[in-house]
Design a protein around this motif. Structure first.
Motif, PDB file in Angstrom:
ATOM      1  N   LEU A   1       0.811  -1.210   0.000  1.00 46.27           N
ATOM      2  CA  LEU A   1       0.000   0.000   0.000  1.00 46.27           C
ATOM      3  C   LEU A   1       0.848   1.264   0.000  1.00 46.27           C
ATOM      4  N   ASN A   2       2.131   1.113   0.280  1.00 47.86           N
ATOM      5  CA  ASN A   2       3.030   2.262   0.365  1.00 47.86           C
ATOM      6  C   ASN A   2       3.909   2.334  -0.886  1.00 47.86           C
ATOM      7  N   PRO A   3       3.704   3.326  -1.764  1.00 46.78           N
ATOM      8  CA  PRO A   3       4.472   3.421  -3.016  1.00 46.78           C
ATOM      9  C   PRO A   3       5.980   3.499  -2.792  1.00 46.78           C
ATOM     10  N   ILE A   4       6.392   4.242  -1.765  1.00 46.57           N
ATOM     11  CA  ILE A   4       7.829   4.379  -1.487  1.00 46.57           C
ATOM     12  C   ILE A   4       8.424   3.034  -1.091  1.00 46.57           C
ATOM     13  N   LEU A   5       7.704   2.302  -0.219  1.00 53.50           N
ATOM     14  CA  LEU A   5       8.167   0.979   0.194  1.00 53.50           C
ATOM     15  C   LEU A   5       8.202   0.029  -0.989  1.00 53.50           C
ATOM     16  N   ASP A   6       7.222   0.145  -1.890  1.00 54.79           N
ATOM     17  CA  ASP A   6       7.193  -0.696  -3.086  1.00 54.79           C
ATOM     18  C   ASP A   6       8.458  -0.515  -3.919  1.00 54.79           C
ATOM     19  N   ILE A   7       8.889   0.738  -4.064  1.00 56.62           N
ATOM     20  CA  ILE A   7      10.082   1.035  -4.855  1.00 56.62           C
ATOM     21  C   ILE A   7      11.315   0.403  -4.209  1.00 56.62           C
ATOM     22  N   PHE A   8      11.422   0.527  -2.888  1.00 53.85           N
ATOM     23  CA  PHE A   8      12.560  -0.055  -2.184  1.00 53.85           C
ATOM     24  C   PHE A   8      12.570  -1.578  -2.312  1.00 53.85           C
ATOM     25  N   ILE A   9      11.386  -2.194  -2.224  1.00 47.29           N
ATOM     26  CA  ILE A   9      11.291  -3.651  -2.358  1.00 47.29           C
ATOM     27  C   ILE A   9      11.726  -4.085  -3.758  1.00 47.29           C
ATOM     28  N   LEU A  10      11.258  -3.333  -4.762  1.00 45.65           N
ATOM     29  CA  LEU A  10      11.614  -3.657  -6.143  1.00 45.65           C
ATOM     30  C   LEU A  10      13.121  -3.534  -6.363  1.00 45.65           C
ATOM     31  N   ILE A  11      13.714  -2.450  -5.882  1.00 44.21           N
ATOM     32  CA  ILE A  11      15.153  -2.246  -6.029  1.00 44.21           C
ATOM     33  C   ILE A  11      15.929  -3.345  -5.313  1.00 44.21           C
ATOM     34  N   PHE A  12      15.482  -3.684  -4.093  1.00 45.68           N
ATOM     35  CA  PHE A  12      16.150  -4.746  -3.335  1.00 45.68           C
ATOM     36  C   PHE A  12      16.114  -6.069  -4.094  1.00 45.68           C
ATOM     37  N   LEU A  13      14.956  -6.412  -4.638  1.00 41.15           N
ATOM     38  CA  LEU A  13      14.823  -7.687  -5.346  1.00 41.15           C
ATOM     39  C   LEU A  13      15.653  -7.710  -6.620  1.00 41.15           C
ATOM     40  N   LEU A  14      15.724  -6.586  -7.326  1.00 35.08           N
ATOM     41  CA  LEU A  14      16.554  -6.525  -8.535  1.00 35.08           C
ATOM     42  C   LEU A  14      18.032  -6.711  -8.189  1.00 35.08           C
ATOM     43  N   ILE A  15      18.468  -6.039  -7.114  1.00 32.86           N
ATOM     44  CA  ILE A  15      19.859  -6.192  -6.671  1.00 32.86           C
ATOM     45  C   ILE A  15      20.114  -7.626  -6.216  1.00 32.86           C
ATOM     46  N   PHE A  16      19.142  -8.197  -5.509  1.00 35.46           N
ATOM     47  CA  PHE A  16      19.284  -9.570  -5.016  1.00 35.46           C
ATOM     48  C   PHE A  16      19.438 -10.563  -6.167  1.00 35.46           C
ATOM     49  N   ILE A  17      18.588 -10.452  -7.180  1.00 29.42           N
ATOM     50  CA  ILE A  17      18.635 -11.393  -8.295  1.00 29.42           C
ATOM     51  C   ILE A  17      19.941 -11.254  -9.072  1.00 29.42           C
ATOM     52  N   THR A  18      20.349 -10.002  -9.334  1.00 27.78           N
ATOM     53  CA  THR A  18      21.615  -9.814 -10.057  1.00 27.78           C
ATOM     54  C   THR A  18      22.803 -10.285  -9.220  1.00 27.78           C
ATOM     55  N   ALA A  19      22.681 -10.195  -7.905  1.00 25.28           N
ATOM     56  CA  ALA A  19      23.748 -10.704  -7.033  1.00 25.28           C
ATOM     57  C   ALA A  19      23.862 -12.217  -7.166  1.00 25.28           C
ATOM     58  N   VAL A  20      22.730 -12.915  -7.177  1.00 23.97           N
ATOM     59  CA  VAL A  20      22.741 -14.375  -7.340  1.00 23.97           C
ATOM     60  C   VAL A  20      23.351 -14.751  -8.691  1.00 23.97           C
ATOM     61  N   ILE A  21      22.995 -13.987  -9.727  1.00 23.61           N
ATOM     62  CA  ILE A  21      23.556 -14.242 -11.058  1.00 23.61           C
ATOM     63  C   ILE A  21      25.083 -14.149 -11.021  1.00 23.61           C
ATOM     64  N   ASN A  22      25.579 -13.069 -10.431  1.00 30.81           N
ATOM     65  CA  ASN A  22      27.020 -12.845 -10.411  1.00 30.81           C
ATOM     66  C   ASN A  22      27.744 -13.769  -9.443  1.00 30.81           C
ATOM     67  N   PHE A  23      27.101 -14.092  -8.310  1.00 29.64           N
ATOM     68  CA  PHE A  23      27.714 -15.036  -7.374  1.00 29.64           C
ATOM     69  C   PHE A  23      27.903 -16.397  -8.024  1.00 29.64           C
ATOM     70  N   THR A  24      26.900 -16.824  -8.791  1.00 33.84           N
ATOM     71  CA  THR A  24      27.014 -18.102  -9.491  1.00 33.84           C
ATOM     72  C   THR A  24      28.169 -18.068 -10.476  1.00 33.84           C
ATOM     73  N   ASN A  25      28.303 -16.939 -11.157  1.00 31.30           N
ATOM     74  CA  ASN A  25      29.404 -16.769 -12.108  1.00 31.30           C
ATOM     75  C   ASN A  25      30.751 -16.770 -11.393  1.00 31.30           C
ATOM     76  N   PHE A  26      30.821 -16.117 -10.218  1.00 29.95           N
ATOM     77  CA  PHE A  26      32.067 -16.092  -9.447  1.00 29.95           C
ATOM     78  C   PHE A  26      32.496 -17.503  -9.038  1.00 29.95           C
ATOM     79  N   MET A  27      31.522 -18.349  -8.731  1.00 28.97           N
ATOM     80  CA  MET A  27      31.827 -19.690  -8.237  1.00 28.97           C
ATOM     81  C   MET A  27      32.196 -20.670  -9.356  1.00 28.97           C
TER      82      MET A  27
END
Length: 328
Positions: free
Chosen positions: A123-149
């Protein structure tokens, strides 16, 4: 009857991957030869981009399945990964600027989130943006961590095989995952030490994003976290190494040989032993999670952490020595 059908799809992946590797090895040697450098763990040129051997069978199956349904209904997860597959293959071929790679990683992550089963908007637009940014960073982190390994024979392919096997169990058998498991089984045979071929960035980045894409199909946050934590020995190595390099004032974006799996090999263990250590720990954590509960999973993760600390002290090259160590 159902089990026979599933077995058929598994061997479809096995044979398709075998055909690609058997007939394409010369092609990989010409266009995707990985020459060793001071950050590598291999000393002879090895063909790369072998990830095509498990990506192509999966996409072919998903395209056929989608065509039977007139491309309506559920979107195949592998097709959402095509932007990342494209840029990673291009990177394996000619090397692409990191900013463009990350841009395509973000695009693919956005597509994955758009077709996930988790609720992104509150219900909170600002919180929605933070959640979206966090999830995008999280997914790209998993992508790169897999590549690092992806730096030691059989490690990433073996660990991911176990992770997808567990996800498939939780999903009560998913045909796309079964095809992938069959293809991965063949690739592991070719990638096991001494490796005949590497998966390349196209293989490691795809496995990373496809892993996240599948766990995000669950609508239970606890289940998502539980499945993610099964990969703790795998992703934990990458995360801890980043922190150690950061606090020792090293460039975290520069290639290195300071991951624990690298230092174990540079120390006293073989590549087979290193791969089996990670695969076994992920398997144990996965079994504990499936058979017991979340609390026992945390206990098993902590136990594995203690084991890895012991192995580091007893067998691994030190963190400081690993950067300048040269293979002979």
């Amino acid at each position: 009857m159902v089990n026979i059908i599933y077995l058929g799809y598994f061997f479809l992946g096995v044979f398709t991957s075998y055909i690609i590797l058997k007939n394409g090895i010369k092609f990989f040697e010409i266009f995707f030869l990985d020459n060793p450098n001071k950050r590598s763990l291999h000393i002879k040129p090895i063909p790369s981009a072998g990830g095509l051997s498990f990506i192509v069978p999966l996409i072919i199956y998903d395209l056929i399945f989608a065509s039977f349904n007139n491309f309506e209904g559920i979107v195949s997860l592998s097709l959402l990964c095509i932007p990342l597959i494209f840029i990673s293959l291009l990177d394996d071929l000619i090397k692409v600027s990191p900013k463009y790679r990350y841009l395509f990683q973000l695009l693919t992550s956005f597509l994955i989130l758009g077709f996930s089963n988790i609720s992104l908007f509150l219900l909170n637009p600002i919180l929605d943006i933070f959640i979206l940014i966090f999830l995008l960073i999280f997914i790209t982190a998993v992508i790169n961590f897999t590549n690092f390994m992806d730096g030691s024979d059989g490690l990433v392919a073996g660990c991911m095989f176990v992770l997808f096997l567990i996800i498939n169990y939780k999903l009560n058998s998913n045909i796309s995952l079964i095809v992938l498991l069959g293809s991965l089984a063949t690739f592991i045979y070719w990638n096991w030490n001494p490796a005949k071929i590497f998966m390349g960035d196209i293989g490691s980045t795809f496995l990373g994003v496809y892993f996240v894409a599948n766990i995000l199909q669950f609508n239970d946050l606890k289940e998502i976290v539980g499945l993610l934590l099964i990969a703790s020995p795998f992703f934990g190595d990458a995360l801890i190494t980043i922190f150690r390099r950061f606090f020792s004032r090293q460039n975290i974006f520069k290639a290195h040989r300071q991951h624990l799996y690298q230092r174990l090999y540079l120390g006293k263990l073989s590549k087979q032993e290193v791969a089996l250590i990670y695969i076994l720990q992920i398997s144990i954590i996965g079994i504990v999670y499936i058979k017991l509960n979340f609390v026992y999973e945390i206990v098993s993760i902590l136990s594995c952490l203690i084991i890895m600390y012991y192995l580091e002290k007893k067998y691994a090259l030190s963190f400081e020595e690993a950067m300048n160590n040269k293979l002979t």
